[in-house]
Design a protein around this motif. Structure first.
Motif, PDB file in Angstrom:
ATOM      1  N   ASP A   1      26.465  41.315  26.147  1.00  0.00           N
ATOM      2  CA  ASP A   1      27.283  41.081  24.965  1.00  0.00           C
ATOM      3  C   ASP A   1      28.638  41.750  25.156  1.00  0.00           C
ATOM      4  O   ASP A   1      28.706  42.958  25.381  1.00  0.00           O
ATOM      5  CB  ASP A   1      26.581  41.678  23.744  1.00  0.00           C
ATOM      6  CG  ASP A   1      27.490  41.766  22.524  1.00  0.00           C
ATOM      7  OD1 ASP A   1      28.161  40.765  22.237  1.00  0.00           O
ATOM      8  OD2 ASP A   1      27.524  42.839  21.892  1.00  0.00           O
ATOM      9  N   PRO A   2      29.737  41.001  25.104  1.00  0.00           N
ATOM     10  CA  PRO A   2      31.052  41.604  25.385  1.00  0.00           C
ATOM     11  C   PRO A   2      31.505  42.629  24.349  1.00  0.00           C
ATOM     12  O   PRO A   2      32.258  43.546  24.680  1.00  0.00           O
ATOM     13  CB  PRO A   2      31.998  40.402  25.419  1.00  0.00           C
ATOM     14  CG  PRO A   2      31.295  39.328  24.672  1.00  0.00           C
ATOM     15  CD  PRO A   2      29.829  39.549  24.889  1.00  0.00           C
ATOM     16  N   LYS A   3      31.047  42.501  23.096  1.00  0.00           N
ATOM     17  CA  LYS A   3      31.480  43.454  22.074  1.00  0.00           C
ATOM     18  C   LYS A   3      30.908  44.845  22.293  1.00  0.00           C
ATOM     19  O   LYS A   3      31.602  45.851  22.154  1.00  0.00           O
ATOM     20  CB  LYS A   3      31.092  42.942  20.682  1.00  0.00           C
ATOM     21  CG  LYS A   3      31.936  41.784  20.178  1.00  0.00           C
ATOM     22  CD  LYS A   3      31.583  41.455  18.735  1.00  0.00           C
ATOM     23  CE  LYS A   3      32.491  40.368  18.177  1.00  0.00           C
ATOM     24  NZ  LYS A   3      32.155  40.064  16.759  1.00  0.00           N
ATOM     25  N   SER A   4      29.634  44.919  22.627  1.00  0.00           N
ATOM     26  CA  SER A   4      28.960  46.216  22.740  1.00  0.00           C
ATOM     27  C   SER A   4      28.637  46.621  24.175  1.00  0.00           C
ATOM     28  O   SER A   4      28.299  47.777  24.424  1.00  0.00           O
ATOM     29  CB  SER A   4      27.655  46.192  21.941  1.00  0.00           C
ATOM     30  OG  SER A   4      26.741  45.262  22.520  1.00  0.00           O
ATOM     31  N   GLN A   5      28.712  45.668  25.105  1.00  0.00           N
ATOM     32  CA  GLN A   5      28.315  45.890  26.507  1.00  0.00           C
ATOM     33  C   GLN A   5      26.848  46.301  26.613  1.00  0.00           C
ATOM     34  O   GLN A   5      26.449  47.067  27.471  1.00  0.00           O
ATOM     35  CB  GLN A   5      29.262  46.865  27.211  1.00  0.00           C
ATOM     36  CG  GLN A   5      30.662  46.313  27.334  1.00  0.00           C
ATOM     37  CD  GLN A   5      31.646  47.140  28.107  1.00  0.00           C
ATOM     38  OE1 GLN A   5      32.807  46.730  28.285  1.00  0.00           O
ATOM     39  NE2 GLN A   5      31.261  48.307  28.589  1.00  0.00           N
ATOM     40  N   HIS A   6      26.031  45.759  25.685  1.00  0.00           N
ATOM     41  CA  HIS A   6      24.587  45.852  25.734  1.00  0.00           C
ATOM     42  C   HIS A   6      24.043  44.468  26.112  1.00  0.00           C
ATOM     43  O   HIS A   6      24.791  43.503  26.174  1.00  0.00           O
ATOM     44  CB  HIS A   6      24.021  46.294  24.385  1.00  0.00           C
ATOM     45  CG  HIS A   6      24.236  47.748  24.075  1.00  0.00           C
ATOM     46  ND1 HIS A   6      25.484  48.334  24.114  1.00  0.00           N
ATOM     47  CD2 HIS A   6      23.368  48.724  23.704  1.00  0.00           C
ATOM     48  CE1 HIS A   6      25.369  49.623  23.779  1.00  0.00           C
ATOM     49  NE2 HIS A   6      24.099  49.878  23.535  1.00  0.00           N
ATOM     50  N   MET A   7      22.742  44.372  26.335  1.00  0.00           N
ATOM     51  CA  MET A   7      22.190  43.165  26.931  1.00  0.00           C
ATOM     52  C   MET A   7      21.161  42.476  26.034  1.00  0.00           C
ATOM     53  O   MET A   7      20.369  43.137  25.355  1.00  0.00           O
ATOM     54  CB  MET A   7      21.528  43.520  28.265  1.00  0.00           C
ATOM     55  CG  MET A   7      21.341  42.336  29.194  1.00  0.00           C
ATOM     56  SD  MET A   7      21.086  42.875  30.901  1.00  0.00           S
ATOM     57  CE  MET A   7      19.453  43.580  30.763  1.00  0.00           C
ATOM     58  N   SER A   8      21.187  41.148  26.049  1.00  0.00           N
ATOM     59  CA  SER A   8      20.149  40.375  25.378  1.00  0.00           C
ATOM     60  C   SER A   8      18.861  40.447  26.201  1.00  0.00           C
ATOM     61  O   SER A   8      18.896  40.688  27.417  1.00  0.00           O
ATOM     62  CB  SER A   8      20.586  38.918  25.216  1.00  0.00           C
ATOM     63  OG  SER A   8      20.733  38.301  26.491  1.00  0.00           O
ATOM     64  N   HIS A   9      17.734  40.242  25.530  1.00  0.00           N
ATOM     65  CA  HIS A   9      16.440  40.350  26.215  1.00  0.00           C
ATOM     66  C   HIS A   9      15.434  39.359  25.666  1.00  0.00           C
ATOM     67  O   HIS A   9      15.520  38.935  24.506  1.00  0.00           O
ATOM     68  CB  HIS A   9      15.845  41.751  26.025  1.00  0.00           C
ATOM     69  CG  HIS A   9      16.461  42.811  26.864  1.00  0.00           C
ATOM     70  ND1 HIS A   9      16.304  42.878  28.226  1.00  0.00           N
ATOM     71  CD2 HIS A   9      17.246  43.870  26.530  1.00  0.00           C
ATOM     72  CE1 HIS A   9      16.958  43.931  28.693  1.00  0.00           C
ATOM     73  NE2 HIS A   9      17.542  44.537  27.689  1.00  0.00           N
ATOM     74  N   THR A  10      14.455  39.033  26.491  1.00  0.00           N
ATOM     75  CA  THR A  10      13.205  38.491  26.015  1.00  0.00           C
ATOM     76  C   THR A  10      12.334  39.691  25.649  1.00  0.00           C
ATOM     77  O   THR A  10      12.177  40.615  26.449  1.00  0.00           O
ATOM     78  CB  THR A  10      12.501  37.652  27.094  1.00  0.00           C
ATOM     79  OG1 THR A  10      13.313  36.526  27.407  1.00  0.00           O
ATOM     80  CG2 THR A  10      11.139  37.169  26.607  1.00  0.00           C
ATOM     81  N   ILE A  11      11.810  39.700  24.440  1.00  0.00           N
ATOM     82  CA  ILE A  11      10.992  40.822  23.972  1.00  0.00           C
ATOM     83  C   ILE A  11       9.534  40.364  23.895  1.00  0.00           C
ATOM     84  O   ILE A  11       9.204  39.386  23.213  1.00  0.00           O
ATOM     85  CB  ILE A  11      11.461  41.338  22.601  1.00  0.00           C
ATOM     86  CG1 ILE A  11      12.907  41.859  22.693  1.00  0.00           C
ATOM     87  CG2 ILE A  11      10.524  42.417  22.076  1.00  0.00           C
ATOM     88  CD1 ILE A  11      13.085  43.078  23.585  1.00  0.00           C
ATOM     89  N   TYR A  12       8.693  41.073  24.602  1.00  0.00           N
ATOM     90  CA  TYR A  12       7.263  40.789  24.646  1.00  0.00           C
ATOM     91  C   TYR A  12       6.515  41.797  23.771  1.00  0.00           C
ATOM     92  O   TYR A  12       6.737  43.010  23.886  1.00  0.00           O
ATOM     93  CB  TYR A  12       6.735  40.890  26.076  1.00  0.00           C
ATOM     94  CG  TYR A  12       7.357  39.906  27.038  1.00  0.00           C
ATOM     95  CD1 TYR A  12       6.754  38.683  27.306  1.00  0.00           C
ATOM     96  CD2 TYR A  12       8.556  40.212  27.695  1.00  0.00           C
ATOM     97  CE1 TYR A  12       7.327  37.775  28.195  1.00  0.00           C
ATOM     98  CE2 TYR A  12       9.129  39.314  28.587  1.00  0.00           C
ATOM     99  CZ  TYR A  12       8.513  38.098  28.827  1.00  0.00           C
ATOM    100  OH  TYR A  12       9.086  37.217  29.713  1.00  0.00           O
ATOM    101  N   LEU A  13       5.655  41.307  22.905  1.00  0.00           N
ATOM    102  CA  LEU A  13       4.764  42.184  22.158  1.00  0.00           C
ATOM    103  C   LEU A  13       3.503  42.367  22.985  1.00  0.00           C
ATOM    104  O   LEU A  13       2.713  41.429  23.163  1.00  0.00           O
ATOM    105  CB  LEU A  13       4.426  41.583  20.796  1.00  0.00           C
ATOM    106  CG  LEU A  13       3.471  42.409  19.931  1.00  0.00           C
ATOM    107  CD1 LEU A  13       4.118  43.727  19.514  1.00  0.00           C
ATOM    108  CD2 LEU A  13       3.019  41.629  18.702  1.00  0.00           C
ATOM    109  N   ALA A  14       3.316  43.563  23.512  1.00  0.00           N
ATOM    110  CA  ALA A  14       2.157  43.875  24.348  1.00  0.00           C
ATOM    111  C   ALA A  14       1.126  44.636  23.518  1.00  0.00           C
ATOM    112  O   ALA A  14       1.461  45.624  22.856  1.00  0.00           O
ATOM    113  CB  ALA A  14       2.580  44.711  25.550  1.00  0.00           C
ATOM    114  N   LYS A  15      -0.108  44.192  23.557  1.00  0.00           N
ATOM    115  CA  LYS A  15      -1.202  44.867  22.864  1.00  0.00           C
ATOM    116  C   LYS A  15      -2.157  45.453  23.890  1.00  0.00           C
ATOM    117  O   LYS A  15      -2.566  44.773  24.838  1.00  0.00           O
ATOM    118  CB  LYS A  15      -1.953  43.893  21.955  1.00  0.00           C
ATOM    119  CG  LYS A  15      -3.138  44.548  21.245  1.00  0.00           C
ATOM    120  CD  LYS A  15      -3.992  43.537  20.490  1.00  0.00           C
ATOM    121  CE  LYS A  15      -5.199  44.230  19.856  1.00  0.00           C
ATOM    122  NZ  LYS A  15      -6.094  43.277  19.158  1.00  0.00           N
TER     123      LYS A  15
END
Length: 417
Positions: A357-371
């Motif tokens: 993300d250019p505004k924050s320089q953080h990254m998008s992700h696929t988020i997995y819910l692991a049980k």
């Protein structure tokens, strides 16, 4: 692993420093005199080493692959690594060293948020460029930093509502007592309130504490529907077996456990039974890209106990840096930030597609819910694709326009323009 690399690792264990250049072909012989230097400040020993040694190995793996394929702009990557030993003063010492003496082009540094905040002012002071390849509490708006790890709006905004719907709205938080745990707990309080729940209790545990009898009694007395565990390090991980022995028998939710410290592998079942974790990568993810990454990781490091999310973050970070430097035709931070500002720095990572993300320089992700099951096997009840690190940008951080070099929280957001 080659004999020369083994000698280097032995030397690192003794001296706290390792300079490692991965093998490269004859076509790069001339460029070898002008390598791209990548500083690596990670905890190869100390309280956090179980979760972080994989980061070092992942950087080595990516570096070897890139150098064999011709390097970055025809120049080999040279790793300049120091063992920070889970000690914040060493982060400060070695950050000054890599920036001032070693003259690295970029630094990959840090596990704990306390370590990051110990070295970040030094990176700012010397106009350095650093990657923080770790899940954390969020909020850093600093043009000298790129964050590849997941943040609360990606992990808690998915995890907490899921747990409240499944188990109930009475929540207890047990968190490490430093900036990561405190700010993460603030996010939990915010999301619980927004979803009509209440906090049954909240405790902050100093790092290094390994006895939890009083906390367990407090939890049993409060009778929450589930416990949010934000515990960090080898000592604090003792909670799980102690809670199991005391028959706490409550579901748990976490943004850090399993994905970082692979507690489901380190402790006997059923200590982690009914632990739910939101993570962007763990080795059990059963996709072709994940399997391929895991296979080559284990081929190079067969004794690696677990390939965690920080290992994947660190691996893809080397490739993202390569992409940005080659597109900028430069290793200068100012030139690379112009590429980031275009908004299309992405790659197909082992977890799935990621973008900066250019505004924050953080990254998008696929988020997995692991049980975690009773036998400590892992299942994935839910997956969220392309979760963006939206909070900082929406709150007012825009590094394409202004660089405050600050960290913000929900209760202390960026000032309005």
């Amino acid at each position: 692993m080659s004999k020369s690399v083994l000698r280097g690792l032995r030397a690192a264990a003794l001296t706290g420093t390792l300079v490692l250049g991965s093998p490269f072909g004859p076509q790069m012989a001339l460029a070898a005199e002008n390598p791209i230097k990548l500083g690596v400040l990670e905890d190869q020993s100390g309280d956090f080493a179980a979760a972080t040694i994989g980061k070092v190995h992942a950087i080595q793996l990516a570096t070897e692959e890139i150098n064999k394929a011709g390097g970055i702009m025809g120049r080999p990557i040279e790793l300049v690594a120091y063992d920070t030993q889970s000690d914040n003063t060493r982060y400060q010492e070695f950050m000054r060293r890599v920036l001032q003496r070693d003259k690295v082009d970029v630094v990959f540094a840090g596990f704990s948020s306390a370590s990051r905040e110990a070295y970040r002012p030094i990176v700012d002071q010397f106009n350095g460029f650093a990657f923080y390849n770790n899940q954390y509490e969020g909020g850093v708006c600093d043009g000298h930093m790129i964050v590849t790890g997941a943040v609360p709006e990606q992990q808690f905004s998915t995890l907490i509502p899921y747990m409240m719907e499944k188990y109930g709205k009475n929540v207890y938080t047990l968190a490490a007592d430093y900036n990561f745990g405190q700010i993460s707990a603030e996010w939990v309080r915010k999301i619980v309130k927004e979803n009509g729940g209440k906090m049954a209790g909240e405790e902050f545990i100093p790092l290094g504490v390994s006895q939890f009898s009083q906390s367990i009694q407090n939890i049993q007395k409060a009778k929450p529907d589930f416990v949010v565990t934000l515990l960090v390090g080898t000592a604090q991980a003792s909670y799980y077996e102690q809670a199991a022995s005391a028959n706490v028998n409550l579901p748990m939710a976490s943004s850090v456990n399993v994905g970082q410290g692979y507690e489901h592998k380190r402790f006997k079942p059923p200590s982690l039974k009914d632990m739910y974790v939101t993570t962007n990568y763990i080795e059990e993810i059963d996709s072709p890209k994940s399997k391929a990454f895991y296979a080559k990781f284990k081929a190079k490091f067969p004794s690696e106990p677990y390939v965690n999310q920080e290992a994947e973050n660190s691996y893809l970070a080397v490739y993202l840096y390569k992409q940005m430097a080659e597109r900028a035709k430069s290793t200068k931070r100012e030139d690379i930030r112009k590429v980031i500002a275009m908004g299309d720095v992405c790659m197909d990572a082992p977890e799935g597609k990621v973008c900066i993300d250019p505004k924050s320089q953080h990254m998008s992700h696929t988020i997995y819910l692991a049980k975690v099951g009773a036998d400590h096997s892992i299942s994935f009840p839910k997956t969220w694709e392309d979760i963006k690190p939206y909070w900082l940008g929406e709150a007012g951080c825009d590094l394409t326009k202004k660089d405050p070099m600050a960290q913000y929280t929900p209760s202390n957001p960026p000032p309005k323009p």
